[in-house]
Design a protein around this motif. Sequence first.
Motif, PDB file in Angstrom:
ATOM      1  N   MET A   1       0.841  -1.199   0.000  1.00 30.46           N
ATOM      2  CA  MET A   1       0.000   0.000   0.000  1.00 30.46           C
ATOM      3  C   MET A   1       0.877   1.250   0.000  1.00 30.46           C
ATOM      4  O   MET A   1       1.870   1.326   0.726  1.00 30.46           O
ATOM      5  N   ILE A   2       0.528   2.242  -0.813  1.00 27.19           N
ATOM      6  CA  ILE A   2       1.319   3.453  -0.943  1.00 27.19           C
ATOM      7  C   ILE A   2       1.218   4.284   0.336  1.00 27.19           C
ATOM      8  O   ILE A   2       0.130   4.475   0.889  1.00 27.19           O
ATOM      9  N   ASP A   3       2.349   4.774   0.813  1.00 23.88           N
ATOM     10  CA  ASP A   3       2.392   5.681   1.963  1.00 23.88           C
ATOM     11  C   ASP A   3       2.102   7.091   1.454  1.00 23.88           C
ATOM     12  O   ASP A   3       2.944   7.710   0.796  1.00 23.88           O
ATOM     13  N   GLN A   4       0.903   7.609   1.731  1.00 23.92           N
ATOM     14  CA  GLN A   4       0.485   8.896   1.185  1.00 23.92           C
ATOM     15  C   GLN A   4       1.358  10.038   1.684  1.00 23.92           C
ATOM     16  O   GLN A   4       1.628  10.992   0.949  1.00 23.92           O
ATOM     17  N   VAL A   5       1.795   9.957   2.936  1.00 25.97           N
ATOM     18  CA  VAL A   5       2.648  11.019   3.480  1.00 25.97           C
ATOM     19  C   VAL A   5       3.958  11.098   2.705  1.00 25.97           C
ATOM     20  O   VAL A   5       4.415  12.187   2.329  1.00 25.97           O
ATOM     21  N   LEU A   6       4.554   9.923   2.435  1.00 29.22           N
ATOM     22  CA  LEU A   6       5.801   9.902   1.677  1.00 29.22           C
ATOM     23  C   LEU A   6       5.581  10.386   0.245  1.00 29.22           C
ATOM     24  O   LEU A   6       6.424  11.086  -0.327  1.00 29.22           O
ATOM     25  N   LEU A   7       4.447  10.003  -0.343  1.00 29.73           N
ATOM     26  CA  LEU A   7       4.137  10.433  -1.702  1.00 29.73           C
ATOM     27  C   LEU A   7       3.948  11.945  -1.765  1.00 29.73           C
ATOM     28  O   LEU A   7       4.455  12.609  -2.680  1.00 29.73           O
ATOM     29  N   ASP A   8       3.233  12.502  -0.780  1.00 27.92           N
ATOM     30  CA  ASP A   8       3.029  13.950  -0.732  1.00 27.92           C
ATOM     31  C   ASP A   8       4.367  14.670  -0.597  1.00 27.92           C
ATOM     32  O   ASP A   8       4.590  15.714  -1.231  1.00 27.92           O
ATOM     33  N   GLN A   9       5.247  14.128   0.231  1.00 25.96           N
ATOM     34  CA  GLN A   9       6.560  14.738   0.413  1.00 25.96           C
ATOM     35  C   GLN A   9       7.370  14.677  -0.886  1.00 25.96           C
ATOM     36  O   GLN A   9       8.060  15.639  -1.247  1.00 25.96           O
ATOM     37  N   TYR A  10       7.271  13.568  -1.581  1.00 20.78           N
ATOM     38  CA  TYR A  10       7.969  13.415  -2.866  1.00 20.78           C
ATOM     39  C   TYR A  10       7.491  14.479  -3.853  1.00 20.78           C
ATOM     40  O   TYR A  10       8.290  15.092  -4.575  1.00 20.78           O
ATOM     41  N   ILE A  11       6.179  14.683  -3.894  1.00 19.98           N
ATOM     42  CA  ILE A  11       5.617  15.694  -4.798  1.00 19.98           C
ATOM     43  C   ILE A  11       6.185  17.071  -4.472  1.00 19.98           C
ATOM     44  O   ILE A  11       6.631  17.810  -5.368  1.00 19.98           O
ATOM     45  N   LEU A  12       6.190  17.431  -3.190  1.00 16.09           N
ATOM     46  CA  LEU A  12       6.684  18.745  -2.786  1.00 16.09           C
ATOM     47  C   LEU A  12       8.165  18.922  -3.106  1.00 16.09           C
ATOM     48  O   LEU A  12       8.626  20.042  -3.354  1.00 16.09           O
ATOM     49  N   GLU A  13       8.899  17.812  -3.112  1.00  8.08           N
ATOM     50  CA  GLU A  13      10.327  17.881  -3.425  1.00  8.08           C
ATOM     51  C   GLU A  13      10.596  17.957  -4.920  1.00  8.08           C
ATOM     52  O   GLU A  13      11.738  18.183  -5.330  1.00  8.08           O
ATOM     53  N   HIS A  14       9.554  17.787  -5.713  1.00  7.51           N
ATOM     54  CA  HIS A  14       9.733  17.779  -7.165  1.00  7.51           C
ATOM     55  C   HIS A  14       8.846  18.804  -7.858  1.00  7.51           C
ATOM     56  O   HIS A  14       8.422  18.607  -9.012  1.00  7.51           O
ATOM     57  N   ILE A  15       8.571  19.899  -7.175  1.00  8.87           N
ATOM     58  CA  ILE A  15       7.916  21.052  -7.801  1.00  8.87           C
ATOM     59  C   ILE A  15       8.769  22.275  -7.508  1.00  8.87           C
ATOM     60  O   ILE A  15       9.657  22.241  -6.648  1.00  8.87           O
ATOM     61  N   SER A  16       8.531  23.361  -8.224  1.00  8.78           N
ATOM     62  CA  SER A  16       9.319  24.572  -8.029  1.00  8.78           C
ATOM     63  C   SER A  16       9.273  25.005  -6.564  1.00  8.78           C
ATOM     64  O   SER A  16       8.236  24.870  -5.898  1.00  8.78           O
ATOM     65  N   PRO A  17      10.387  25.510  -6.042  1.00  6.21           N
ATOM     66  CA  PRO A  17      10.449  25.857  -4.619  1.00  6.21           C
ATOM     67  C   PRO A  17       9.525  27.008  -4.246  1.00  6.21           C
ATOM     68  O   PRO A  17       9.182  27.856  -5.078  1.00  6.21           O
ATOM     69  N   GLU A  18       9.132  26.999  -2.999  1.00  2.00           N
ATOM     70  CA  GLU A  18       8.251  28.033  -2.456  1.00  2.00           C
ATOM     71  C   GLU A  18       9.029  29.328  -2.251  1.00  2.00           C
ATOM     72  O   GLU A  18      10.151  29.325  -1.749  1.00  2.00           O
ATOM     73  N   ASP A  19       8.448  30.453  -2.637  1.00  2.00           N
ATOM     74  CA  ASP A  19       9.080  31.755  -2.399  1.00  2.00           C
ATOM     75  C   ASP A  19       9.239  31.998  -0.909  1.00  2.00           C
ATOM     76  O   ASP A  19       8.413  31.558  -0.095  1.00  2.00           O
ATOM     77  N   ASP A  20      10.270  32.736  -0.547  1.00  2.00           N
ATOM     78  CA  ASP A  20      10.526  33.007   0.871  1.00  2.00           C
ATOM     79  C   ASP A  20       9.345  33.718   1.525  1.00  2.00           C
ATOM     80  O   ASP A  20       8.964  33.393   2.654  1.00  2.00           O
ATOM     81  N   PHE A  21       8.746  34.688   0.830  1.00  2.00           N
ATOM     82  CA  PHE A  21       7.636  35.431   1.427  1.00  2.00           C
ATOM     83  C   PHE A  21       6.405  34.541   1.605  1.00  2.00           C
ATOM     84  O   PHE A  21       5.636  34.713   2.560  1.00  2.00           O
ATOM     85  N   LEU A  22       6.229  33.557   0.722  1.00  2.00           N
ATOM     86  CA  LEU A  22       5.112  32.624   0.883  1.00  2.00           C
ATOM     87  C   LEU A  22       5.372  31.663   2.045  1.00  2.00           C
ATOM     88  O   LEU A  22       4.456  31.347   2.806  1.00  2.00           O
ATOM     89  N   ARG A  23       6.601  31.220   2.174  1.00  2.00           N
ATOM     90  CA  ARG A  23       6.959  30.344   3.294  1.00  2.00           C
ATOM     91  C   ARG A  23       6.744  31.070   4.632  1.00  2.00           C
ATOM     92  O   ARG A  23       6.215  30.503   5.588  1.00  2.00           O
ATOM     93  N   GLU A  24       7.131  32.329   4.669  1.00  2.00           N
ATOM     94  CA  GLU A  24       6.948  33.124   5.893  1.00  2.00           C
ATOM     95  C   GLU A  24       5.467  33.346   6.182  1.00  2.00           C
ATOM     96  O   GLU A  24       5.026  33.270   7.335  1.00  2.00           O
TER      97      GLU A  24
END
Length: 214
Positions: A1-24
């Motif tokens: 069974m796929i670990d959704q948390v790991l999959l979500d993290q993988y997705i976030l690691e493979h999209i354009s990075p978040e701007d600093d002001f958005l992260r803040e």
Amino acid sequence: MIDQVLLDQYILEHISPEDDFLRELDRETHLKVLRSRMLSGHLQGQILSMISYMIRPQNILELGTFTGYSALCLAKGLAEGGKLHTIEIDDELESVARKYISKAGMAERIVQHIGDAREIIPTLEESFDLVFVDADKREYPDYYRLVFDRIPVGGFLLADNILWNGKVVEPEAADEEQTRGILEFNDMVQNDPRVRNVILPVRDGIMLLQKTAE
């Protein structure tokens, strides 16, 4: 069974990075604002930005500013000289959104309105190439009626939370006011011959529709 948390993290690691002001902004919202889960977040924000970049709208209308994350993402794709009008009913959130709009250097591109969207929309003179709806779910049908004639043929509308935590397929939830609003909106769109539409199963569901006729 796929670990959704790991999959979500993988997705976030493979999209354009978040701007600093958005992260803040994300961090401050989660630390200081009630119902912080309403914030769009990095993945949905990137999707909104990408759609806006593809359309290159001259004018955008957003219903539901919250703390400004989605407005900042959508405004990135504005055409030269374009404006984004965003409406929020909670005046206590205005200063947070304003602070980050300024930090992002978008004060000239984003116009904030405070009050009931159903009262403010008729006062706006612009037509809108892109509309993003993420406000009171009970009022989605009203928003659709109010904005439809302000969207030119070929223009787009996005509506967030249209799966409503899965309640749209739970018969016992159909009597809840907010669920009823979502269900009515989804049916209105599906039965409207003037649009083409698709549901993006991202987070709580996004309805993407294009106006094809008056």
